[in-house]
Design a protein around this motif. Sequence first.
Motif, PDB file in Angstrom:
ATOM      1  N   ILE A   1       0.803  -1.197  -0.106  1.00 59.82           N
ATOM      2  CA  ILE A   1       0.006  -0.079  -0.124  1.00 59.82           C
ATOM      3  C   ILE A   1       0.809   1.115  -0.110  1.00 59.82           C
ATOM      4  N   ILE A   2       1.825   1.337   0.703  1.00 59.13           N
ATOM      5  CA  ILE A   2       2.798   2.429   1.040  1.00 59.13           C
ATOM      6  C   ILE A   2       3.403   2.376  -0.370  1.00 59.13           C
ATOM      7  N   SER A   3       4.136   1.555  -0.954  1.00 56.69           N
ATOM      8  CA  SER A   3       4.797   1.715  -2.035  1.00 56.69           C
ATOM      9  C   SER A   3       3.873   2.172  -3.406  1.00 56.69           C
ATOM     10  N   GLU A   4       2.856   1.875  -3.295  1.00 53.20           N
ATOM     11  CA  GLU A   4       1.638   2.169  -4.291  1.00 53.20           C
ATOM     12  C   GLU A   4       1.586   3.908  -4.158  1.00 53.20           C
ATOM     13  N   PHE A   5       1.308   4.326  -2.909  1.00 56.75           N
ATOM     14  CA  PHE A   5       1.099   5.549  -2.916  1.00 56.75           C
ATOM     15  C   PHE A   5       2.467   6.460  -3.091  1.00 56.75           C
ATOM     16  N   VAL A   6       3.727   6.023  -2.887  1.00 58.78           N
ATOM     17  CA  VAL A   6       5.077   6.328  -3.217  1.00 58.78           C
ATOM     18  C   VAL A   6       4.973   6.685  -4.709  1.00 58.78           C
ATOM     19  N   ARG A   7       4.373   5.629  -5.434  1.00 62.49           N
ATOM     20  CA  ARG A   7       4.325   5.665  -6.678  1.00 62.49           C
ATOM     21  C   ARG A   7       3.443   6.963  -7.468  1.00 62.49           C
ATOM     22  N   LEU A   8       2.623   6.986  -6.733  1.00 62.37           N
ATOM     23  CA  LEU A   8       1.506   8.164  -7.007  1.00 62.37           C
ATOM     24  C   LEU A   8       1.891   9.301  -6.489  1.00 62.37           C
ATOM     25  N   GLY A   9       3.143   9.611  -5.851  1.00 59.22           N
ATOM     26  CA  GLY A   9       3.711  11.039  -5.673  1.00 59.22           C
ATOM     27  C   GLY A   9       3.854  11.391  -4.198  1.00 59.22           C
ATOM     28  N   PHE A  10       3.401  10.289  -3.172  1.00 56.68           N
ATOM     29  CA  PHE A  10       3.119  10.659  -1.716  1.00 56.68           C
ATOM     30  C   PHE A  10       4.283  10.216  -1.051  1.00 56.68           C
ATOM     31  N   THR A  11       4.734  11.136  -0.107  1.00 56.18           N
ATOM     32  CA  THR A  11       6.118  10.773   0.812  1.00 56.18           C
ATOM     33  C   THR A  11       5.595  11.117   2.170  1.00 56.18           C
ATOM     34  N   ARG A  12       4.467  11.423   2.595  1.00 56.82           N
ATOM     35  CA  ARG A  12       4.129  11.672   3.964  1.00 56.82           C
ATOM     36  C   ARG A  12       3.150  10.598   4.406  1.00 56.82           C
ATOM     37  N   PHE A  13       3.207   9.838   5.551  1.00 51.30           N
ATOM     38  CA  PHE A  13       2.306   8.843   5.867  1.00 51.30           C
ATOM     39  C   PHE A  13       2.005   8.815   7.366  1.00 51.30           C
ATOM     40  N   PHE A  14       0.681   8.683   7.884  1.00 51.08           N
ATOM     41  CA  PHE A  14       0.394   8.523   9.157  1.00 51.08           C
ATOM     42  C   PHE A  14      -0.632   7.340   9.440  1.00 51.08           C
ATOM     43  N   VAL A  15      -0.248   6.336  10.296  1.00 49.07           N
ATOM     44  CA  VAL A  15      -0.945   5.267  10.508  1.00 49.07           C
ATOM     45  C   VAL A  15      -1.643   5.394  11.816  1.00 49.07           C
ATOM     46  N   ILE A  16      -2.902   5.265  11.791  1.00 46.58           N
ATOM     47  CA  ILE A  16      -3.678   5.021  12.909  1.00 46.58           C
ATOM     48  C   ILE A  16      -4.184   3.545  13.116  1.00 46.58           C
ATOM     49  N   ASN A  17      -3.529   2.841  14.036  1.00 47.67           N
ATOM     50  CA  ASN A  17      -3.585   1.569  14.322  1.00 47.67           C
ATOM     51  C   ASN A  17      -4.032   1.484  15.613  1.00 47.67           C
TER      52      ASN A  17
END
Length: 243
Positions: free
Chosen positions: A94-110
């Motif tokens: 999931i993270i790698s796909e969003f990186v491919r789409l141009g995102f570099t900031r992630f926040f996980v609510i676990n």
Amino acid sequence: MTYYITEMSWTEFDERRKSAKTVIIPSGACEVYGPHNPMGADILVAKKMSELLAEKVNGIVAPCLEIGQSKTLTSFPGTICIGSDLLKGVYAQIISEFVRLGFTRFFVINNHLGNTPPLTEVLWDAQQKYGIKYGQVGFWQYLPVITDKLGIWDTPKPHAHASEAQTSVLLYLYPELVHMEKAVNTPFKPDNYPGIIKDIPYCKQTDSGLLGDATKATAEKGKIAVETALEAMAKYIQERLEK
């Protein structure tokens, strides 16, 4: 306006990603959560908190798994779990796909403790591989950090599994799914060896599926907890991730 990528058309997403900086990833479980709460409590709260947080920071809410690493709880009917390796693989993708789409900031609510170690490894690996910036909260474990100073809880261990704090949050976010007439108080058994991870099945600790006193939960307490958490998480994203 929706913040879930799964509810957007591709053209809407293409436009939204021009201004949205942070991808918010919910994580949770399908497991026993007392006789009064839905078994999807963890993931339901994670998804709703992700939506509310995305609204505050103009984020995008990612797709997610609705099950987690809940192996210790499988003795109760309805708990569905997956292993850590599979969980890591899906979230890493999931993270790698969003990186491919141009995102570099992630926040996980676990919202499930069993997911924390594998998710932490996934985020660290992604930071090393892609240079992302990230934050993660184990939400149920985050609540004592930001709410205990407020003096809103009435029981000795309000943050135990499906107890006062967690049930209060559910009462605020999903009142139609909580059946307080079924809530119980399940006292903790004495622990002569604190700090040691033990080989005691969860079903040997509780026959109700919860630990602590859920009867003291209220939607009012849940509202305070949710709003306090959202403010703190939004501040982190705005001051740390997006600068």
